[in-house]
Design an enzyme around this catalytic site. Structure first.
Site, PDB file in Angstrom:
ATOM      1  N   GLU A  88       0.829  -1.226   0.000  1.00  0.00           N
ATOM      2  CA  GLU A  88       0.000   0.000   0.000  1.00  0.00           C
ATOM      3  C   GLU A  88       0.855   1.265   0.000  1.00  0.00           C
ATOM      4  O   GLU A  88       1.693   1.437   0.890  1.00  0.00           O
ATOM      5  CB  GLU A  88      -0.912  -0.023   1.236  1.00  0.00           C
ATOM      6  CG  GLU A  88      -1.883   1.136   1.290  1.00  0.00           C
ATOM      7  CD  GLU A  88      -2.857   1.049   2.480  1.00  0.00           C
ATOM      8  OE1 GLU A  88      -3.149  -0.066   2.957  1.00  0.00           O
ATOM      9  OE2 GLU A  88      -3.309   2.106   2.929  1.00  0.00           O
TER      10      GLU A  88
ATOM     11  N   HIS B 233      -2.025  10.849  -0.670  1.00  0.00           N
ATOM     12  CA  HIS B 233      -2.035   9.753  -1.643  1.00  0.00           C
ATOM     13  C   HIS B 233      -1.772  10.293  -3.042  1.00  0.00           C
ATOM     14  O   HIS B 233      -1.023   9.720  -3.817  1.00  0.00           O
ATOM     15  CB  HIS B 233      -3.404   9.061  -1.651  1.00  0.00           C
ATOM     16  CG  HIS B 233      -3.519   7.970  -0.652  1.00  0.00           C
ATOM     17  ND1 HIS B 233      -2.765   6.833  -0.714  1.00  0.00           N
ATOM     18  CD2 HIS B 233      -4.296   7.827   0.443  1.00  0.00           C
ATOM     19  CE1 HIS B 233      -3.070   6.047   0.293  1.00  0.00           C
ATOM     20  NE2 HIS B 233      -3.993   6.628   1.018  1.00  0.00           N
TER      21      HIS B 233
ATOM     22  N   ASP C 149       4.766 -14.196  11.626  1.00  0.00           N
ATOM     23  CA  ASP C 149       3.437 -14.698  11.293  1.00  0.00           C
ATOM     24  C   ASP C 149       2.412 -13.556  11.434  1.00  0.00           C
ATOM     25  O   ASP C 149       2.025 -13.183  12.551  1.00  0.00           O
ATOM     26  CB  ASP C 149       3.109 -15.866  12.241  1.00  0.00           C
ATOM     27  CG  ASP C 149       1.756 -16.498  11.980  1.00  0.00           C
ATOM     28  OD1 ASP C 149       0.896 -15.859  11.334  1.00  0.00           O
ATOM     29  OD2 ASP C 149       1.540 -17.631  12.445  1.00  0.00           O
TER      30      ASP C 149
ATOM     31  N   LYS D 147      -7.148  -0.961  11.794  1.00  0.00           N
ATOM     32  CA  LYS D 147      -6.519  -1.354  10.520  1.00  0.00           C
ATOM     33  C   LYS D 147      -5.309  -0.457  10.259  1.00  0.00           C
ATOM     34  O   LYS D 147      -4.262  -0.906   9.805  1.00  0.00           O
ATOM     35  CB  LYS D 147      -7.540  -1.249   9.386  1.00  0.00           C
ATOM     36  CG  LYS D 147      -7.098  -1.854   8.064  1.00  0.00           C
ATOM     37  CD  LYS D 147      -6.331  -0.918   7.165  1.00  0.00           C
ATOM     38  CE  LYS D 147      -5.993  -1.560   5.825  1.00  0.00           C
ATOM     39  NZ  LYS D 147      -5.156  -0.706   4.989  1.00  0.00           N
TER      40      LYS D 147
HETATM   41  C1  MEV Z   1      -5.710   3.035   5.363  1.00  0.00           C
HETATM   42  O1  MEV Z   1      -4.864   1.966   5.021  1.00  0.00           O
HETATM   43  C2  MEV Z   1      -5.725   3.215   6.864  1.00  0.00           C
HETATM   44  C3  MEV Z   1      -6.683   4.283   7.382  1.00  0.00           C
HETATM   45  O2  MEV Z   1      -8.004   4.012   6.904  1.00  0.00           O
HETATM   46  C4  MEV Z   1      -6.648   4.210   8.886  1.00  0.00           C
HETATM   47  C5  MEV Z   1      -7.696   5.046   9.586  1.00  0.00           C
HETATM   48  O3  MEV Z   1      -8.747   5.337   8.990  1.00  0.00           O
HETATM   49  O4  MEV Z   1      -7.439   5.398  10.756  1.00  0.00           O
HETATM   50  C6  MEV Z   1      -6.316   5.649   6.884  1.00  0.00           C
END
Ligand code: MEV
Length: 423
Positions: A83, A375, A277, A261
């Site tokens: 990513e 981005h 892992d 995430k």
């Molecule tokens: C994207 O890989 C991760 C985010 O969505 C994390 C978040 O929203 O805190 C930007």
């Protein structure tokens, strides 16, 4: 590594120049640099011995996050991820945290839990007491399986017995608590759990079914804290905006999942680079996030009385620096050398700090300008390079395309033409 991880402009250098710097800082050999440059560093016969039915080797980009100061030590952090922006985000956040004194990280001892499922005993309470009464013998049987680990100060240290109610009735669950030292530990724990099962059956008259490690490694926690001065963030309004983002995650599992995430972006990228892992880490992290019965963000954010931002991340991190792919994958070995960690706990301290850094970067971006701008810049940079731009021309083309809102290969080529013609 006792040299700085502050490498301004590292991202603008060609790969070969970055490698020159890294070679010196991490004292890499020519052969190790060769492995990094060679997209065929994992030989097919070695891959064939790692898993079954191998048909090839799958590649991912390997990068270095800069600026990490953790417990007063500088780290160049290897990250493997598909990513865009994650490595840049980690490096930027680490730079901000550095200005507040860096990350303070710690870990509990590396204790993993092995679960042994016991059913069919007549009196659960009596069986529980019998098992606890035989604790020393059970630990001895477990430890016979790994005398080297015991010599290193690890091994089975304790056990707990829980009663759970299930759709198949009540059962006893024995938790074997094993200090796995510098290993991830699943293999050691599984071997020990299998070894003690017949004895547990013998003394209780019950029947053992499952004997397996738990990925909810609540006894193997890593914790990182940081304080970011409000000026570094752009003022107290940004601190407040980040606290709103945190409040959202703390109240809403839909947001908490995405918040977490973002943390795992950092944790998993380091895990992949070091041959660990990743599924065990994901399973442990999300189960830990839901341990209270409600799925919560793994990190917490607050404002200090001076108006600065304070963050804390605590989560299970079961990783190793010996055994498995950490040693068999040649690039994982190089990654561990670049990091310069001496123990699995130190690796976990780096990983939890990177998780907190990625969380900070995401929250700051989301609560202010949004994440698409960053981005887009990266995307525009890739397009400019694909159009054939080099050196300073890349930045000029990126700025122009963003300003015009036209981030396209044809436009990048046009601007490049213009710039090269005008000299
Ligand atoms: C994207 O890989 C991760 C985010 O969505 C994390 C978040 O929203 O805190 C930007």
């Amino acid at each position: 590594m006792n040299k700085t991880s502050r490498l301004p402009g590292f991202y603008k250098l060609p790969i070969i120049e970055r490698l020159k710097i890294l070679k010196e800082l991490a004292e890499l050999t020519d052969e190790e640099v060769g492995l990094l440059l060679n997209t065929g560093s994992l030989p097919i016969d070695l891959a064939d011995r790692m898993i079954e039915n191998v048909i090839g080797v799958f590649h991912l980009p390997f990068a270095i996050a800069t600026n990490f100061l953790i417990n007063e030590k500088d780290y160049l952090v290897p990250m493997v991820i598909e990513e865009p922006s994650v490595v840049a985000a980690a490096s930027n956040a680490a730079k901000m945290v550095r200005q507040g004194g860096g990350f303070k990280a710690s870990t509990t001892p590396p204790i993993m839990i092995g679960q042994i499922q016991l059913v069919g005993v007549k009196d659960l309470e009596e069986a529980k007491e019998t098992i606890i009464g035989e604790k020393d013998k059970i630990l001895e049987i477990a430890n016979e399986k790994d005398p080297l680990l015991v010599k290193l100060g690890g091994g089975a240290k304790d056990l707990e017995v829980r009663t759970i109610n299930s759709i198949k009735g009540s059962m006893l669950i024995v938790h074997l608590l094993v200090d796995v030292r510098d290993a991830m530990g699943a293999n050691i724990v599984n071997t020990m759990a299998e070894a003690v099962a017949p004895y547990i059956e013998k003394i209780t008259g019950g029947r053992v079914y499952l004997r397996i490690v738990s990925n909810l490694a609540v006894k193997r926690l890593a914790r990182a804290e940081c304080i970011v001065p409000k000026e570094v963030l752009g003022g107290e309004e940004v601190v407040d905006a980040i606290l709103y983002a945190y409040a959202f995650a703390a109240a809403d599992p839909y947001r908490a999942a995405t918040h977490n995430k973002g943390i795992m972006n950092g944790v998993i990228a380091v895990a992949l680079a070091t041959g660990n892992d990743t599924r065990a880490l994901e399973a442990g992290a999300h189960a830990y996030a839901a341990l209270s019965g409600k799925y919560l963000p793994l990190s917490t954010w607050e404002k200090t009385k001076e108006g600065n931002l304070k963050g804390c991340l605590e989560m299970p991190i079961a990783v190793g620096i010996v055994g498995g792919a950490t040693r068999s994958n040649p690039l994982a070995k190089v990654a561990l050398k670049i990091l310069g960690v001496k123990t699995a706990n130190e690796l976990a301290e780096v990983m939890v700090s990177v998780g907190l850094a990625n969380n900070l970067a995401a929250l700051k971006a989301l609560a202010t300008e949004g994440i698409q701008k960053g981005h887009m810049k990266l995307h525009a940079r890739n397009i400019a390079i694909a159009a054939g731009a080099k050196g300073k021309l890349i930045d000029i083309i990126v700025e122009r395309m963003i300003k015009e809102g036209k981030i396209r290969l044809d436009r990048a080529k046009e601007i490049l033409d213009e710039l090269t013609k005008s000299g």
